[in-house]
Enzyme design. Structure first.
Site, short mmCIF file in Angstrom:
data_model
loop_
_atom_site.label_atom_id
_atom_site.label_comp_id
_atom_site.label_asym_id
_atom_site.label_seq_id
_atom_site.Cartn_x
_atom_site.Cartn_y
_atom_site.Cartn_z
N CYS A 261 65.14 82.04 -33.40
CA CYS A 261 64.10 81.04 -33.15
C CYS A 261 62.78 81.71 -32.73
O CYS A 261 62.16 82.37 -33.55
CB CYS A 261 64.59 80.03 -32.11
N HIS A 379 69.62 77.95 -34.98
CA HIS A 379 70.46 78.27 -33.83
C HIS A 379 71.93 78.39 -34.22
O HIS A 379 72.65 77.37 -34.31
CB HIS A 379 70.30 77.18 -32.76
N GLU A 381 74.34 79.32 -32.40
CA GLU A 381 75.21 78.91 -31.29
C GLU A 381 75.41 77.40 -31.24
O GLU A 381 76.29 76.90 -30.51
CB GLU A 381 74.64 79.40 -29.96
#
Length: 417
Positions: A261, A379, A381
């Site tokens: 990011c 992202h 995660e």
């Protein structure tokens, strides 16, 4: 919440946008007023992870899913030590959640952290307005309920680019996150607003992570003799985060590097690229991204308003780009051709485009071919969101092991279905 039956229990609130639009509702968090940039998030669940994501510092978040808060909140899913968003906008807030994991309600969490929120808003109409006009300055108030007054005050408020929000969310002291299971690598992470889910993702592939403040100099980072360096997500305009970009510039080429990011944007700036602000950003858990190295599509979690201008990295290398010599503004050209194009950057040599957003053709990932480094805009995660991209943590581990094919992982590996 039944607004007609229970509206007397909550203060009136007003949402005002810089284009002159106003929306009346009721207070759903702390009373008071707040100013920030308004954006929308399309996730259907995961509201606690959203409000505790440090990347939302400086922003007022609109949740497009109509009912919010029905399963409560719990400490285990917090993505940071507090709430950094400026405000929250929802259609229907649940004040009395029911779930076996619930430790309290979302309105209570917002009040405890001083976050002003409003409910009773037509979030569909608001989202369409943001999509048409772009992210804009806004305010929520339970104090100033005069539409003309609040709109005029929004017009004089500062844009999000006027402030560096990263120092507000970064750790002030270094700390260590132990590896899960056997320690395989030691990674130094520059915390620009790092989500806990990212720390857990790195730990899950055997990384012991030393988390350092955002402005830690490269010499201090490298003094830890890490196997790799990670640049995290974070809020605001990347052009404001000059210290971390300088660190990236010095670290690249010395050790394996991974960025997510804001980290992707800072690594791109370090390589000499330009960054652009997207009209309304990508915020949600349903963005399709193609890995150009495998041709597989991942459904991804995203949260950013800025992104890399791929062509600004340098000229195309035709022999590594399917014979193409001209850049294309819409990068879906490359996904249709199944080509991962390569450019020649002045600072770090060849850089390959590895991931493309299939909704709008923007760049979602790059790979440095002459130094060990890669980054993605989205992202892996999740938290909240799908886990199609979790393989990227293993890709970083493969990079630190020296594998050349570290990114060529089928997103279907490890899936149950």
């Amino acid at each position: 919440m039944n607004l007609l039956a229970q509206r007397h229990r909550h203060a009136r609130a007003l949402l005002a946008l810089e284009d002159g639009s106003t929306f009346s509702g009721w207070c759903a968090g702390a009373e008071g007023e707040t100013f920030g940039e308004i954006v929308f998030n399309t996730s259907m669940a995961g509201y606690q992870e959203i409000v505790s994501d440090p990347s939302y510092a400086g922003q007022i978040v609109t949740l497009t899913y109509p009912q919010v808060g029905n399963y409560g909140v719990c400490r285990e899913v917090m993505q940071s030590g507090g709430l950094f968003l400026r405000g929250l906008v929802v259609h229907d807030m649940c004040h009395e959640p029911s779930n076996w994991t619930s430790e309290g309600s979302l309105p209570e969490l917002l009040k405890q952290n001083g976050v002003v929120a409003i409910e009773g808003i037509d979030t569909r109409a608001l989202t369409l307005k943001i999509r048409s006009a772009g992210a804009m300055r806004a305010a929520i108030s339970t104090v100033d309920l005069d539409p003309e007054s609040l709109v005029s005050r929004v017009a004089t408020s500062l844009p999000i680019s006027a402030h560096n929000f990263v120092p507000d969310v970064s750790t002030r002291q270094s700390y260590t996150v132990p590896a899960k299971g056997e320690k395989r690598f030691h990674v130094v992470a520059l915390d620009c607003g790092e989500k806990r889910g990212i720390e857990q993702g790195l730990a899950s592939v055997g990384c012991e992570v030393t988390v350092m403040p955002w402005d830690t100099p490269a010499a201090r980072v490298l003094s830890e003799s890490p196997d790799g360096v990670f640049f995290s997500n974070g809020p605001g305009d990347p052009e404001q985060v000059t210290q971390t970009a300088a660190c990236a510039r010095e670290v690249l080429g010395k050790v394996p590097v991974f960025g997510i990011c804001l980290g992707n944007q800072l690594m791109s700036i370090a390589a000499g690229a330009q960054i652009q602000k997207l009209p309304f950003g990508h915020h949600g858990g349903n963005e399709p991204v193609m890995n150009l190295l495998t041709g597989k599509v991942e459904i991804t979690a995203q949260n950013h308003n800025y992104g890399l201008v791929f062509e600004s990295l340098g000229r195309l290398v035709p022999e590594l780009s399917g014979g193409e010599t001209e850049h294309h503004a819409d990068l879906r050209f490359w996904s249709e051709k199944r080509i991962a194009p390569v450019v020649e950057s002045e600072r770090f040599g060849r850089v390959r485009l590895t991931h493309v957003n299939l909704n709008d053709g923007t760049p979602e990932g790059i790979q440095f071919l002459d130094i060990p480094a890669f980054s993605v805009q989205y992202h892996p995660e999740a938290n909240p969101g799908p886990h199609d991209s979790a393989y990227l943590f293993e890709a970083f581990a493969r990079l630190m092991k020296g594998r050349e094919d570290y990114l060529a992982i089928d997103v279907r590996e490890g899936r149950r279905f």
